[in-house]
Scaffold this motif. Structure first.
Motif, PDB file in Angstrom:
ATOM      1  N   ARG A  66       0.816  -1.220   0.000  1.00  0.00           N
ATOM      2  CA  ARG A  66       0.000   0.000   0.000  1.00  0.00           C
ATOM      3  C   ARG A  66       0.849   1.269   0.000  1.00  0.00           C
ATOM      4  N   GLY A  67       2.064   1.157   0.514  1.00  0.00           N
ATOM      5  CA  GLY A  67       2.959   2.301   0.472  1.00  0.00           C
ATOM      6  C   GLY A  67       2.869   3.217   1.686  1.00  0.00           C
ATOM      7  N   TYR A  68       1.856   3.049   2.524  1.00  0.00           N
ATOM      8  CA  TYR A  68       1.751   3.911   3.710  1.00  0.00           C
ATOM      9  C   TYR A  68       1.716   3.095   5.003  1.00  0.00           C
ATOM     10  N   VAL A  69       2.104   1.833   4.914  1.00  0.00           N
ATOM     11  CA  VAL A  69       2.078   0.969   6.102  1.00  0.00           C
ATOM     12  C   VAL A  69       3.508   0.590   6.480  1.00  0.00           C
ATOM     13  N   GLU A  70       3.858   0.828   7.736  1.00  0.00           N
ATOM     14  CA  GLU A  70       5.228   0.525   8.179  1.00  0.00           C
ATOM     15  C   GLU A  70       5.359  -0.908   8.714  1.00  0.00           C
ATOM     16  N   GLY A  71       4.219  -1.489   9.085  1.00  0.00           N
ATOM     17  CA  GLY A  71       4.249  -2.844   9.620  1.00  0.00           C
ATOM     18  C   GLY A  71       2.864  -3.231  10.095  1.00  0.00           C
ATOM     19  N   ILE A  72       2.737  -4.486  10.516  1.00  0.00           N
ATOM     20  CA  ILE A  72       1.423  -4.958  10.974  1.00  0.00           C
ATOM     21  C   ILE A  72       1.544  -5.716  12.295  1.00  0.00           C
ATOM     22  N   GLY A  73       0.453  -5.727  13.022  1.00  0.00           N
ATOM     23  CA  GLY A  73       0.378  -6.529  14.237  1.00  0.00           C
ATOM     24  C   GLY A  73      -0.637  -7.641  14.018  1.00  0.00           C
ATOM     25  N   ILE A  74      -0.241  -8.853  14.335  1.00  0.00           N
ATOM     26  CA  ILE A  74      -1.136  -9.996  14.175  1.00  0.00           C
ATOM     27  C   ILE A  74      -1.929 -10.164  15.469  1.00  0.00           C
ATOM     28  N   THR A  75      -3.233 -10.033  15.358  1.00  0.00           N
ATOM     29  CA  THR A  75      -4.080 -10.044  16.565  1.00  0.00           C
ATOM     30  C   THR A  75      -5.234 -11.015  16.396  1.00  0.00           C
ATOM     31  N   ASN A  76      -4.935 -12.293  16.520  1.00  0.00           N
ATOM     32  CA  ASN A  76      -6.020 -13.267  16.455  1.00  0.00           C
ATOM     33  C   ASN A  76      -6.765 -13.297  17.781  1.00  0.00           C
ATOM     34  N   HIS A  77      -7.993 -13.808  17.717  1.00  0.00           N
ATOM     35  CA  HIS A  77      -8.868 -13.737  18.884  1.00  0.00           C
ATOM     36  C   HIS A  77      -8.444 -14.670  20.013  1.00  0.00           C
ATOM     37  N   VAL A  78      -8.615 -14.173  21.218  1.00  0.00           N
ATOM     38  CA  VAL A  78      -8.653 -15.052  22.393  1.00  0.00           C
ATOM     39  C   VAL A  78     -10.068 -14.868  22.928  1.00  0.00           C
ATOM     40  N   HIS A  79     -10.902 -15.863  22.659  1.00  0.00           N
ATOM     41  CA  HIS A  79     -12.334 -15.744  22.969  1.00  0.00           C
ATOM     42  C   HIS A  79     -12.602 -15.881  24.463  1.00  0.00           C
ATOM     43  N   PHE A  80     -13.723 -15.319  24.870  1.00  0.00           N
ATOM     44  CA  PHE A  80     -14.067 -15.340  26.293  1.00  0.00           C
ATOM     45  C   PHE A  80     -14.474 -16.738  26.749  1.00  0.00           C
ATOM     46  N   ASN A  81     -15.270 -17.416  25.927  1.00  0.00           N
ATOM     47  CA  ASN A  81     -15.815 -18.704  26.357  1.00  0.00           C
ATOM     48  C   ASN A  81     -14.946 -19.908  26.016  1.00  0.00           C
ATOM     49  N   ARG A 100       9.049  -5.774  11.481  1.00  0.00           N
ATOM     50  CA  ARG A 100       7.926  -5.291  10.660  1.00  0.00           C
ATOM     51  C   ARG A 100       6.611  -5.861  11.162  1.00  0.00           C
ATOM     52  N   VAL A 101       6.703  -6.931  11.924  1.00  0.00           N
ATOM     53  CA  VAL A 101       5.483  -7.588  12.409  1.00  0.00           C
ATOM     54  C   VAL A 101       5.575  -7.748  13.923  1.00  0.00           C
ATOM     55  N   LEU A 102       4.498  -7.401  14.609  1.00  0.00           N
ATOM     56  CA  LEU A 102       4.430  -7.631  16.051  1.00  0.00           C
ATOM     57  C   LEU A 102       3.357  -8.687  16.322  1.00  0.00           C
ATOM     58  N   LEU A 103       3.460  -9.259  17.510  1.00  0.00           N
ATOM     59  CA  LEU A 103       2.424 -10.206  17.921  1.00  0.00           C
ATOM     60  C   LEU A 103       1.542  -9.553  18.986  1.00  0.00           C
ATOM     61  N   GLY A 104       0.263  -9.457  18.656  1.00  0.00           N
ATOM     62  CA  GLY A 104      -0.707  -8.999  19.637  1.00  0.00           C
ATOM     63  C   GLY A 104      -1.741 -10.093  19.848  1.00  0.00           C
ATOM     64  N   ALA A 105      -2.764  -9.777  20.627  1.00  0.00           N
ATOM     65  CA  ALA A 105      -3.891 -10.690  20.773  1.00  0.00           C
ATOM     66  C   ALA A 105      -5.129  -9.823  20.925  1.00  0.00           C
ATOM     67  N   GLU A 106      -6.207 -10.230  20.266  1.00  0.00           N
ATOM     68  CA  GLU A 106      -7.480  -9.516  20.449  1.00  0.00           C
ATOM     69  C   GLU A 106      -8.284 -10.268  21.502  1.00  0.00           C
ATOM     70  N   VAL A 107      -8.287  -9.720  22.695  1.00  0.00           N
ATOM     71  CA  VAL A 107      -8.896 -10.406  23.825  1.00  0.00           C
ATOM     72  C   VAL A 107     -10.342  -9.942  23.993  1.00  0.00           C
ATOM     73  N   ASP A 108     -11.202 -10.914  24.098  1.00  0.00           N
ATOM     74  CA  ASP A 108     -12.616 -10.642  24.296  1.00  0.00           C
ATOM     75  C   ASP A 108     -12.849 -10.355  25.783  1.00  0.00           C
ATOM     76  N   VAL A 109     -13.439  -9.220  26.086  1.00  0.00           N
ATOM     77  CA  VAL A 109     -13.806  -8.937  27.483  1.00  0.00           C
ATOM     78  C   VAL A 109     -15.330  -8.931  27.565  1.00  0.00           C
ATOM     79  N   ASP A 110     -15.837  -9.684  28.486  1.00  0.00           N
ATOM     80  CA  ASP A 110     -17.286  -9.910  28.481  1.00  0.00           C
ATOM     81  C   ASP A 110     -17.914  -9.997  29.856  1.00  0.00           C
ATOM     82  N   HIS A 111     -17.140  -9.729  30.906  1.00  0.00           N
ATOM     83  CA  HIS A 111     -17.720  -9.889  32.239  1.00  0.00           C
ATOM     84  C   HIS A 111     -17.622  -8.589  33.039  1.00  0.00           C
TER      85      HIS A 111
END
Ligand code: ZN
Ligand code: ZN
Length: 273
Positions: free
Chosen positions: A32-47, A72-83
């Protein structure tokens, strides 16, 4: 100027229909030309908080960065908060694996908001619970970014729930500031939520997509006016084609006048832990 896309899913998320590799997502984003890197954030589901995918992604990402001789790549996690108590399902081991954590509610019964016969009392109960979930989950846990603010409620109600959202927002913004949690400016609203609204106010004839644009911008503006809150751009890509799709978030930040010093880059997130 280039920006970091902190929110990319890959085949380790069950909502990704056609899996793709981390390397492919990076290549798509960098094109795309305007992105310096990406973070991979797969889900960590609540249930069903399966977190093994983080181990695999960590190894893939480390190998990829070594090959590129730059992070260029970081590791994240998309954590579900539900309580409402702030219960957090990301284990200590997983917290040690990731570079950063993004979080937000995903499983509230928001479809019920559109059911016939819902009254003010029931709306108030729903939003009261939502407020406790966000405030407690964010103030008690290591969260770096609040993802797609009020996504579930906006996708179904457009501006219908404005009074509830803007009543609770100041308290949430105070938590974001105190805990150094950034607000995500998300591509998903403009890309995926232009025709999902199901509830309309009587006499309110504005197009749903216009409502979605207006209310999300109002939320970002409130965070900017609150002062001291950082922002981050997320594509929330679930398809390879969308990796690095943060042109709209960057444009919104520019139009709102968010200072560059309050936009998170790859180095800010890498250093946060
Ligand atoms: Zn999400
Ligand atoms: Zn996501």
């Amino acid at each position: 100027m280039s920006f970091f896309d902190h929110h990319v899913h890959t085949g380790y998320s069950r909502c990704v229909k056609t899996p793709y590799a981390i390397k492919a997502a990076l290549e798509r984003a960098l094109q795309r030309g305007y992105v310096e890197g990406i973070g991979i954030t797969n889900h960590v589901h609540f249930n069903s908080p399966e977190q093994e995918h983080l181990v695999k992604s960590r190894a893939e990402i480390d190998a990829l960065n070594r090959k590129l001789k730059a992070p260029r790549v970081l590791l994240g996690a998309e954590v579900d908060v539900d309580h409402p108590t702030g219960k957090f399902v990301l284990t200590k081991i997983s917290q040690g694996l990731v570079d950063y954590v993004i979080a937000g509610p995903h499983n509230l019964p928001h479809q019920s908001l559109a059911m016939d016969g819902m009254d003010k009392e029931e709306f108030a109960e729903y939003f009261g619970t939502l407020e406790e979930i966000i405030v407690n989950s964010f103030s008690k846990n290591p969260v770096d970014i609040w993802v797609h603010p009020f996504l579930q409620e906006i996708e179904i109600g457009g501006e219908f729930f404005s009074e509830y959202i803007f009543a609770m927002l100041p308290r949430i913004l105070t938590v974001l500031k105190e805990c150094d949690i950034a607000m995500e400016i998300s591509a998903t609203f403009h890309r995926d939520k232009m025709d999902t609204v199901k509830i309309f106010k009587q006499g309110q004839h504005d197009e749903p997509w216009l409502q979605v644009i207006r209310i999300t911008n109002k939320i970002y503006k409130a965070a900017l006016d609150h002062g001291g809150i950082n922002f981050s751009f997320g594509s929330d890509a679930h398809e390879l084609e969308d990796a690095g799709d943060i042109g709209m978030p960057a444009a919104i930040a520019g139009l709102l006048g968010i200072p560059g010093s309050h936009i998170l880059h790859i180095t800010d997130l890498k250093l946060s832990r």
